[in-house]
Design a protein around this motif. Structure first.
Motif, PDB file in Angstrom:
ATOM      1  N   PRO A   1      47.188 -43.637   2.584  1.00 33.48           N
ATOM      2  CA  PRO A   1      46.487 -43.125   1.389  1.00 33.48           C
ATOM      3  C   PRO A   1      46.882 -41.686   1.095  1.00 33.48           C
TER       4      PRO A   1
ATOM      5  N   SER B   1      41.589 -46.110  -2.446  1.00 31.68           N
ATOM      6  CA  SER B   1      42.782 -45.465  -3.002  1.00 31.68           C
ATOM      7  C   SER B   1      43.172 -45.959  -4.388  1.00 31.68           C
TER       8      SER B   1
ATOM      9  N   GLU C   1      48.825 -43.840  -2.745  1.00 30.28           N
ATOM     10  CA  GLU C   1      49.267 -44.155  -1.394  1.00 30.28           C
ATOM     11  C   GLU C   1      50.778 -44.014  -1.342  1.00 30.28           C
TER      12      GLU C   1
END
Length: 662
Positions: free
Chosen positions: A350, A389, A342
Motif C-alpha cells: 500500500p 487502498s 499501491e
C-alpha cells in the motif's frame, strides 16, 4: 420513502449512496473521522457529524456514536455501505433497537452467513455443492494440520468471519502449514475480531463467479445475473466483469437458482451476493455469502440498467422489488477496474501520499454510461494509512466484451495519477494480456502472466526526456510572453547555447543536453542519440512532441524538479538533479532495514545476534488491513532491534540493523 438517511461509511461508496439519495430527494448525513474532515464524501452530503479519531476503531467502527449521530440529526435509516459495520449483526440489531432502519438484511441473516463455517453447514443442508474441507469448531493447530493432510495439498486456510482476501493463505506443503495458520489467525483477529478459520481443498485454476441477489419483505426474490471476479491479487479482486465470459444460459439459471435458494434459506432482505468457486468445466461450489452491497455492483447496474442503491432504499422502506425475475435482462457487457494506492512492483505494498495529480477520462458518475467513475477522492487529497487502498473505480459498458475491453483500455490510458504509487500502469498491462483479452480467466491469471505484468518498461527514456524538454520550453515561452527581458531562446554571439539536464530515473542518472539553435530550432542529445526536437504546447499539460521521426502526444506534470510524463505506451517519472544540492551524495547503509509504509509492527521473528539468510522473514508489519513481511536483503547477523511488537512506526523508520555477511 425516507426523508433523511445517515451513511455510515466513507470514500467512494459514501459518495455513491449520497448520489442516489439526492436523485430521490432524500437528505443525507455523513459521518467522518479526524482524517476525513475535508473528504469528498463529507461535502457530498447535506450534513456531517464528526465521530472520532483517524483509526477505524476510533470512528467508523464505533456504532454507538453513529447511532447517536443518526438520532441527533433526525435520520430515519442508516446505510452501512460495504466494509466497516456493513456485516455486523450487533450493529444491525442496535439500529432496530434505536428505532432506526438498517438498510441491509436482518441481523439474523447476517449471523447465519457471517460465519463461513456455519454458512457452509446451512448450504450443505440445502443441497448446494461445497468444496471438500473442514468447517468445524476445533481450532488447535495440530488438529487442523491433520485435516489439511486428510484433504490433500494445496489447501486454503480462510478466516471464518473474513472477507476481502484478509485472513487467507494458500499452503502447498505440510511443513508450511503451522506458520501460515499463525499468520492467518493474527490477520483474522485484527480484521474481524475472531481468529476462527476453516480449511478447504484449493481448487486449481478456479474461477470466482458471484451472483447478485435481492429479497424484499413481501417474500419476493430475484437474482440479477452473475459477475466474474477471477482476476485477483493477494486474494483480492482487481478486475470484475459481467456477464461472465463463456457462461451458458443453463449454467446461469442453475447458479442463479442456487443463489436465490441460499437467500430464501435465511430469510434474506435487501442486496446480497452469493459467491461460488467454479471449475473450468463449469462445476461450481458455494464459497460464501456477502450480506451487503459489493464493491463491484456497478457492472451489474451497467448490464441491467438498474440502480441497486435505489433498490436497497426502496426495499428498506418496505416497498416491493422494482423488478421480478422475468422482467430482468442482460444488455451488453461491463467491466470494472479498481484503482488502488499501491505498488505492484513491491508485492502490492500500500502507498500513501498526496494526489498531486488525479486526472481521469470524461466520465459519468453513478449511472449507466460508456465510461463511469466512482471516486472518493479529488486531486490534492491525502491518501492516509488508516483505510483501504482503493481510491476509485473505472467502469465501462459496451455492446460486446470486445467493445467494453477497448473502452477500458482507453479509459485507463487517460487516467493520470502523480504523487504516490498506484496500480494504473499494472491494470493497463493486465487488460492487454493474452489471458484477459482471450477471456482465459482464473484466479491465478496474474501469476500466470507474471512475465508480461511485472518489471515491464513503460514509456521509453528518449520519449520521456523529450517530454521534459517540451515542458521546459513551454515554461520558457510563457515566461517570455510575460516578460520580454526574460527571453531564454539560447541566442549567443558565437555558437549555440546548451542546457544540461541531469535526470534521475528509478535511481539511475542520465545526462541530456537541450541545444538552442540560432534559427529557433532545438536539438536533444541523450547519450549517443542526437535528434532535432519540435514541441508545441496544446494547452494545459499536453504537448505535441516530435523527436527525429517519432511523434507523440504527451501529458507532462511538473512539481518542483519532479516530472511525470504520460503517453500512449505508459508513463515515466523523472527528477531533475541540481548538481549543487546533490553534491557528495553516496550510497546507503546496506544493513539498514526500514518500514516501507506507516503501520504497526505485529511480529518479530529474530533476536540480536541471530544469523539470518537472504529472504528470511525478519518482522511483520500491518497497514491498510493487510500484513507485510520484512525480509533479509542478504545473509547476515541481526545487530539491533529498534522497535518492539505493537509499536506504530512511520514510513522509512529503521526497524532493525543487520550486519551483512562477509
Amino acid at each position: 420513502m425516507f426523508d433523511k438517511i445517515l451513511i455510515a461509511n466513507r470514500g467512494e461508496i459514501a459518495c455513491r449512496v449520497a448520489a442516489t439519495a439526492r436523485r430521490l430527494g432524500i437528505r443525507t448525513v455523513a459521518v467522518h473521522s479526524d482524517a476525513d474532515a475535508q473528504a469528498k464524501h463529507v461535502l457530498a452530503c447535506d450534513e456531517a457529524v464528526h465521530i472520532g479519531g483517524a483509526a477505524p476503531r476510533d470512528s467508523y467502527l464505533r456504532w454507538e456514536r453513529i447511532i447517536e449521530a443518526a438520532r441527533r440529526t433526525g435520520a430515519q435509516a442508516i446505510h452501512p455501505g460495504y466494509g466497516f459495520l456493513s456485516e455486523n449483526e450487533a450493529f444491525a440489531a442496535a439500529c432496530a433497537e434505536a428505532g432506526l432502519v438498517f438498510i441491509g438484511p436482518p441481523a439474523s441473516a447476517i449471523a447465519a452467513m457471517g460465519s463461513k463455517s456455519a454458512a457452509k453447514v446451512l448450504m450443505e443442508r440445502a443441497g448446494v455443492p461445497l468444496v471438500p474441507g473442514y468447517h468445524g469448531d476445533r481450532q488447535d493447530a495440530d488438529f487442523l494440520l491433520g485435516e489439511a493432510d486428510r484433504i490433500g495439498y494445496p489447501v486454503l486456510i480462510k478466516a471464518s468471519a473474513g472477507g476481502g482476501g484478509k485472513g487467507m493463505r494458500r499452503v502447498d506443503r505440510a511443513e508450511d502449514f503451522i506458520e501460515a495458520l499463525a499468520s492467518c489467525k493474527r490477520e483474522a483477529q485484527a480484521s474481524f475480531g475472531s481468529d476462527h478459520v476453516l480449511v478447504e481443498r484449493y481448487v486449481t485454476r478456479p474461477r470466482h463467479i458471484e451472483i447478485q441477489v435481492f429479497g424484499d419483505t413481501h417474500g419476493n426474490y430475484v437474482h440479477l445475473f452473475e459477475r466474474d471476479c477471477s482476476v485477483q491479487r493477494r486474494h483480492q479482486k482487481v478486475l470484475e466483469e459481467a456477464p461472465a465470459p463463456g457462461m451458458t444460459e443453463a449454467r446461469r439459471r442453475e447458479m442463479g437458482e442456487a443463489a436465490v435458494a441460499a437467500a430464501r434459506a435465511v430469510g434474506y432482505v435487501g442486496a446480497g451476493t452469493v459467491e461460488f468457486i467454479a471449475e473450468q468445466d463449469g462445476r461450481f461450489y458455494f464459497m460464501e455469502m456477502n450480506t451487503r452491497l459489493q464493491v463491484e455492483h456497478p457492472v451489474t447496474e451497467a448490464i441491467t440498467g438498474q440502480d441497486l442503491v435505489e433498490w436497497q432504499l426502496r426495499v428498506a422502506a418496505g416497498e416491493r422489488l422494482p423488478r421480478l425475475q422475468d422482467e430482468l435482462r442482460i444488455e451488453g457487457h461491463a467491466m470494472e477496474a479498481r484503482l488502488c494506492a499501491e505498488n505492484p512492483e513491491a508485492q502490492f505494498l500500500p502507498a500513501t501520499g498526496r494526489l498531486r495529480v488525479f486526472r481521469t477520462p470524461e466520465a459519468a458518475e453513478f449511472r449507466v454510461a460508456p465510461v463511469r467513475l466512482d471516486a472518493g477522492v479529488r486531486e490534492g487529497d491525502e491518501i492516509t494509512p488508516y483505510y483501504d487502498s482503493m481510491i476509485a473505480k473505472l467502469i465501462v459498458h459496451g455492446a460486446t466484451r470486445e467493445q467494453a475491453l477497448a473502452r477500458l483500455q482507453a479509459a485507463l490510458a487517460a487516467t493520470h495519477v502523480v504523487g504516490l504509487h498506484t496500480n494504473v500502469a499494472f491494470l493497463r498491462r493486465v487488460v492487454a494480456s493474452r489471458s484477459f483479452v482471450q477471456a482465459d480467466l482464473d484466479t491465478a491469471l496474474i501469476e500466470r502472466e507474471r512475465e508480461a505484468l511485472f518489471d515491464v518498461p513503460g514509456l521509453s527514456l528518449p520519449c520521456a526526456v523529450a517530454g521534459v524538454a517540451a515542458c521546459v520550453l513551454a515554461e520558457e515561452a510563457a515566461l517570455q510572453d510575460d516578460d520580454p527581458w526574460s527571453r531564454r531562446d539560447g541566442w549567443r554571439l558565437h555558437g549555440a547555447a546548451r542546457r544540461r539536464m541531469e535526470l534521475d530515473v528509478g535511481g539511475q542518472r542520465h545526462v541530456a543536453y537541450l541545444a538552442y539553435q540560432h534559427d529557433g530550432s532545438h536539438l536533444l542529445q541523450l547519450g549517443e542519440l542526437q535528434l532535432p526536437l519540435q514541441a508545441r504546447a496544446l494547452g494545459g499539460d499536453r504537448h505535441d512532441v516530435r523527436l527525429g521521426e517519432q511523434r507523440w502526444t504527451l501529458s507532462v506534470y511538473r512539481h518542483g524538479e519532479s516530472f511525470a510524463v504520460f503517453g500512449a505506451d505508459g508513463h515515466l517519472s523523472l527528477t531533475w538533479i541540481d548538481p549543487i544540492v546533490h553534491a557528495g551524495e553516496g550510497g546507503h547503509d546496506a544493513g539498514r532495514l526500514t518500514a516501507p509504509m506507516p503501520g504497526k509492527l505485529i511480529a518479530l521473528h529474530v533476536q540480536p545476534g541471530q544469523r539470518v539468510a537472504k529472504g528470511q522473514a525478519l518482522a511483520v508489519m500491518e497497514a491498510m488491513k493487510m500484513e507485510h513481511s520484512i525480509v533479509a536483503p542478504a545473509d547476515g547477523v541481526v545487530q539491533e532491534l529498534l522497535y518492539g511488537v505493537g509499536d506504530q512506526v512511520d514510513e522509512g523508520a529503521e526497524l532493525l540493523r543487520l550486519q551483512p555477511a562477509d
